[in-house]
Design an enzyme around this catalytic site. Structure first.
Site: not given
Length: 491
Positions: A117, A201, A236, A292
């Protein structure tokens, strides 16, 4: 190089989906399966099968050596990883290529770069793709992170650098929580990904989750196939997805699509991928790239008329993209509901056992992607998602109504499903208005839903029906009896 024999390193409905694509393309499908998935629907459909190990993920679907050994024994030309398991594992992609087989997906270096990330965010910043303000520096000790969190301003999201899916993610809302949340995120990250690095973040309180399907080929061409609205999430994990998103204006859609293509080009992307964004108002920010095929790919297929799995295979063979950007057109609206084997009235507790009967209300605007049939067993070894219900409508309102009909008329005996939960979601005023955000489930359905209160007469009718069904299946083993009184309810 033309693929003649394709190894499928996955299971369930995605394995079935890939087998269907192989049949359409005249390719021999070879299923690499665990002991638990012997005689599954994918097992019965595949041209050839080979067992790669016991039920445990680490000894079968997550074992690179086991998959490679089986693929070599079956002399496959290529391996399709599906989604989940090893689909975003750079080491697996590299090993497949090293063994002179084709990996149906991006290059190993692309998976590695975008899977991390921090490096992915650095790449997007250099490419000019909007990213969420934060910190992804080298100093990763708690004291250094503490200073950066205070500098960013609360609330702050702590995220695992090496993973996704909600693991290693913690929200820090005040100074007193910093040490606890950072330490917790690092523990989860090391357990899930073997890497305790985290980055920070600014936490967006109520964003929408919008993703763009992208495709690249080995000739330098990149296109997008429009967006998907994926804001309905539980921990999530997406539950309901749709395409397109009615929240986007034409101008905003164009800007986000351009950013998605730029993101793909910056990574020299080849194959199918998804660039994910968080949207708040008219501002959008890069979230991640999933390297993917996505679970929710069918909604894109229905609005564009393009078979994404077949296109994946053709791109892996070295063909050019068969469409220019102008040739990709979006028509109508599509909604997908993920069907889980779980108790909707008990907070989503997984439900295992044999599927004794199932019936889907087939129709011209309906699609059912499933990995099991009556007689198959839902085991505790893998994810409880058993399939997907997908519909198409001329408008979003038409699609919602069509999906509600499908949910009403879908019948499954033997296990409990989340159908009642899905119906409540689709009937909620925020979903109907498409104002839902990623906080939708957390706000309204965090604990599942309440079981309906039945009258004495209704309870008697259920008992009579349960007895009739058990009589019909009296030849089945005792382990298959008993769940009818609860497991088949769709109300």
């Amino acid at each position: 190089m033309k693929i003649k024999r394709l190894g499928i390193a996955n299971r369930g409905e995605v394995a079935v989906r890939i087998i269907q694509a192989c049949k359409s393309l005249g390719i021999t499908s070879v299923l690499l399966h665990s002991e638990a998935d012997e005689k599954s629907l994918a097992y019965r459909m595949a041209d050839e099968t080979i067992c790669i190990g016991p039920a445990a993920r680490n000894e079968s679907y997550l074992s690179i050596d086991a998959n490679i050994r089986a693929a070599k024994e079956k002399r496959v030309d290529a391996i399709h990883p599906g989604f989940g398991f090893l689909s975003e594992n750079a080491a697996f992609a590299e090993r497949v290529t090293k063994e002179k087989m084709i990996f149906v997906g991006p290059r190993a270096e692309t998976i590695k770069q975008l899977g991390d990330k921090i490096s992915a965010k650095d790449l997007m910043n250099k490419a000019g793709v909007p990213t969420i303000p934060g910190y992804q520096g080298e100093k990763n000790d708690i004291e250094s992170l503490k200073k950066e969190i205070i500098k960013i301003g609360f609330p702050v999201l702590v995220k695992a650098a090496a993973g996704g899916g909600g693991r290693g993610m913690k929200v820090v809302r005040n100074k007193d929580e910093i040490e606890e949340m950072v330490a917790s995120a690092k523990r989860e990250a090391i357990e899930a990904f073997g890497d305790d690095r985290v980055f920070l973040e600014k936490y967006l309180e109520k964003p929408k989750h919008i993703e763009f399907q992208i495709f690249g080929d080995t000739h330098g061409n990149v296109i997008h196939l429009f967006e998907r609205e994926c804001s309905v999430q539980r921990r999530h994990q997406k539950i309901v997805e749709e395409a397109p998103s009615v929240s986007l204006t034409d101008v905003l859609r164009s800007k986000m699509a351009e950013a998605a293509v730029t993101a793909a080009r910056s990574a020299n992307y080849v194959g199918a991928g998804t660039v994910e964004f968080l949207l708040e108002g008219d501002s959008f920010y890069f979230l991640e790239v999933n390297t993917r095929l996505q679970v929710e790919h069918p909604v894109t297929e229905l609005i564009t008329g393009i078979d994404l799995v077949q296109m994946q295979i053709k791109i892996a063979e070295g063909e050019k993209l068969p469409y220019s950007q102008k040739q990709v057109v979006s028509r109508g609206h599509s909604i997908e509901c993920r069907l889980y084997a779980e108790d909707a009235y008990q907070g989503g507790i997984p439900s295992t056992g044999k599927v004794l009967y199932q019936k889907f209300p087939v129709g011209p605007k309906r699609r059912f992607d499933f990995g099991l049939e009556a007689g198959d067993e839902v085991t505790p070894f893998y994810d409880s998602m058993i399939g997907k219900l997908i519909v198409y409508g001329e408008s979003r309102e038409n699609a919602i109504n069509e999906m509600l009909k499908v949910l009403d008329d879908t019948v499954i005996f033997g296990i409990k499903t989340n159908i009642p939960y899905l119906k409540k979601i689709l009937q909620h005023e925020e979903f109907i208005a498409s104002t839902m955000t990623t906080k939708f489930i957390e706000t309204y359905f965090a604990e599942g839903i309440e079981a309906p209160i039945l009258t004495e007469q209704q309870e008697k009718q259920l008992q009579i029906l349960s007895s009739q069904i058990q009589s019909t299946y009296q030849g089945e083993s005792s382990s298959q009896k008993g769940p009818f009184s609860e497991g088949w309810r769709n109300t």
